[in-house]
Design a protein around this motif. Sequence first.
Motif, short mmCIF file in Angstrom:
data_model
loop_
_atom_site.label_atom_id
_atom_site.label_comp_id
_atom_site.label_asym_id
_atom_site.label_seq_id
_atom_site.Cartn_x
_atom_site.Cartn_y
_atom_site.Cartn_z
N ALA A 3 0.84 -1.20 0.00
CA ALA A 3 0.00 0.00 0.00
C ALA A 3 0.87 1.24 0.00
O ALA A 3 1.73 1.41 0.87
CB ALA A 3 -0.92 -0.01 1.21
N LEU A 4 0.64 2.10 -0.99
CA LEU A 4 1.25 3.43 -0.95
C LEU A 4 0.50 4.27 0.07
O LEU A 4 1.10 4.92 0.93
CB LEU A 4 1.18 4.07 -2.34
CG LEU A 4 1.59 5.55 -2.42
CD1 LEU A 4 3.07 5.70 -2.08
CD2 LEU A 4 1.29 6.12 -3.80
N LEU A 5 -0.83 4.27 -0.02
CA LEU A 5 -1.68 4.97 0.95
C LEU A 5 -2.51 3.94 1.70
O LEU A 5 -3.09 3.04 1.10
CB LEU A 5 -2.63 5.94 0.24
CG LEU A 5 -3.60 6.68 1.17
CD1 LEU A 5 -2.89 7.83 1.87
CD2 LEU A 5 -4.82 7.19 0.42
N MET A 25 -9.14 1.99 3.64
CA MET A 25 -8.86 2.15 2.22
C MET A 25 -7.37 1.96 1.98
O MET A 25 -6.54 2.40 2.78
CB MET A 25 -9.29 3.55 1.76
CG MET A 25 -8.92 3.88 0.32
SD MET A 25 -9.29 5.61 -0.09
CE MET A 25 -11.07 5.58 -0.10
N SER A 26 -7.05 1.32 0.88
CA SER A 26 -5.64 1.20 0.51
C SER A 26 -5.49 1.45 -0.98
O SER A 26 -6.37 1.08 -1.77
CB SER A 26 -5.08 -0.19 0.87
OG SER A 26 -5.73 -1.20 0.12
N ILE A 27 -4.40 2.09 -1.34
CA ILE A 27 -4.08 2.36 -2.74
C ILE A 27 -2.64 1.93 -2.97
O ILE A 27 -1.73 2.35 -2.24
CB ILE A 27 -4.25 3.86 -3.08
CG1 ILE A 27 -5.70 4.29 -2.84
CG2 ILE A 27 -3.84 4.13 -4.52
CD1 ILE A 27 -5.92 5.77 -3.05
N VAL A 33 -7.67 4.39 -8.60
CA VAL A 33 -8.78 3.96 -7.76
C VAL A 33 -9.86 5.04 -7.75
O VAL A 33 -9.57 6.24 -7.72
CB VAL A 33 -8.30 3.69 -6.33
CG1 VAL A 33 -9.47 3.31 -5.42
CG2 VAL A 33 -7.24 2.58 -6.32
N GLY A 34 -11.12 4.61 -7.77
CA GLY A 34 -12.24 5.54 -7.72
C GLY A 34 -12.89 5.56 -6.35
O GLY A 34 -12.86 4.56 -5.62
#
Length: 253
Positions: A3-5, A25-27, A33-34
């Motif tokens: 995960a970056l975020l 939440m993970s990005i 991602v929406g």
Amino acid sequence: MDALLKVDHCTIRFGGLTAVSNLNMSIGNRELVGLIGPNGAGKTTVFNMITGVYQPTEGAIFLNGERLNGLKPFNITAKGIARTFQNIRLFVSLTVFDNVRAAFNLRLRHGPLHALTRGSKFKQEEADIGEQAMDLLKIFNLDRFRDVMCKSLPYGDQRRLEIVRALATKPRLLLLDEPAAGMNPTEKVALMTLIEFIQEKFDISVLLVEHDMRVVMGICKRIYVLDYGITIAEGPPDEIRRDPKVIQAYLGE
């Protein structure tokens, strides 16, 4: 997926109102991602938490493993998160070029002394910033507006300029808040191509808040859905389209 975020069990309350509840939440790196939901679902509040405008009442936010809680927005931008706004917020008294150049101030190497004496280091860095600003404007076909006051630009070009200014901070994660707002169908198609281009060209992750489902479903690989601040679904577009909770809350029967 690393995960970056990572948004970890984040809740934010304003008095007795819970705007976002227990958000996870993970990005990942280089992911698009929406984030969707009805008006008032808490989408922009999520952006404001991630960027430090609001501090979560509970939970924690991490960028590449580093906790962001308590940091000011400019600190978080320096860490690598940039955003645009639902209502365009350019520096209306500045030219197109100066709007972009201002964003480079975040990463200046020269100090106040160099600026006062206007020595060789100051002049060289200012020249480098000017060159980088023009390179960005050329990529987005805005270099022809270099000396135009930004408020004179057509609406679509103002949207693109705001994205360029955000990219000038050299983010690892770009948050786009309703970038298709006010655009006609042709402009929206061009916007979709532009967002995909940005992700690939600048090798970054993108979190997109958008009401137009054709835009979100057309380019996002994963989508989170909020309703009254609660996550009701998360997954790829095809799953989101078929999810009964999403259909009832947002997409319509």
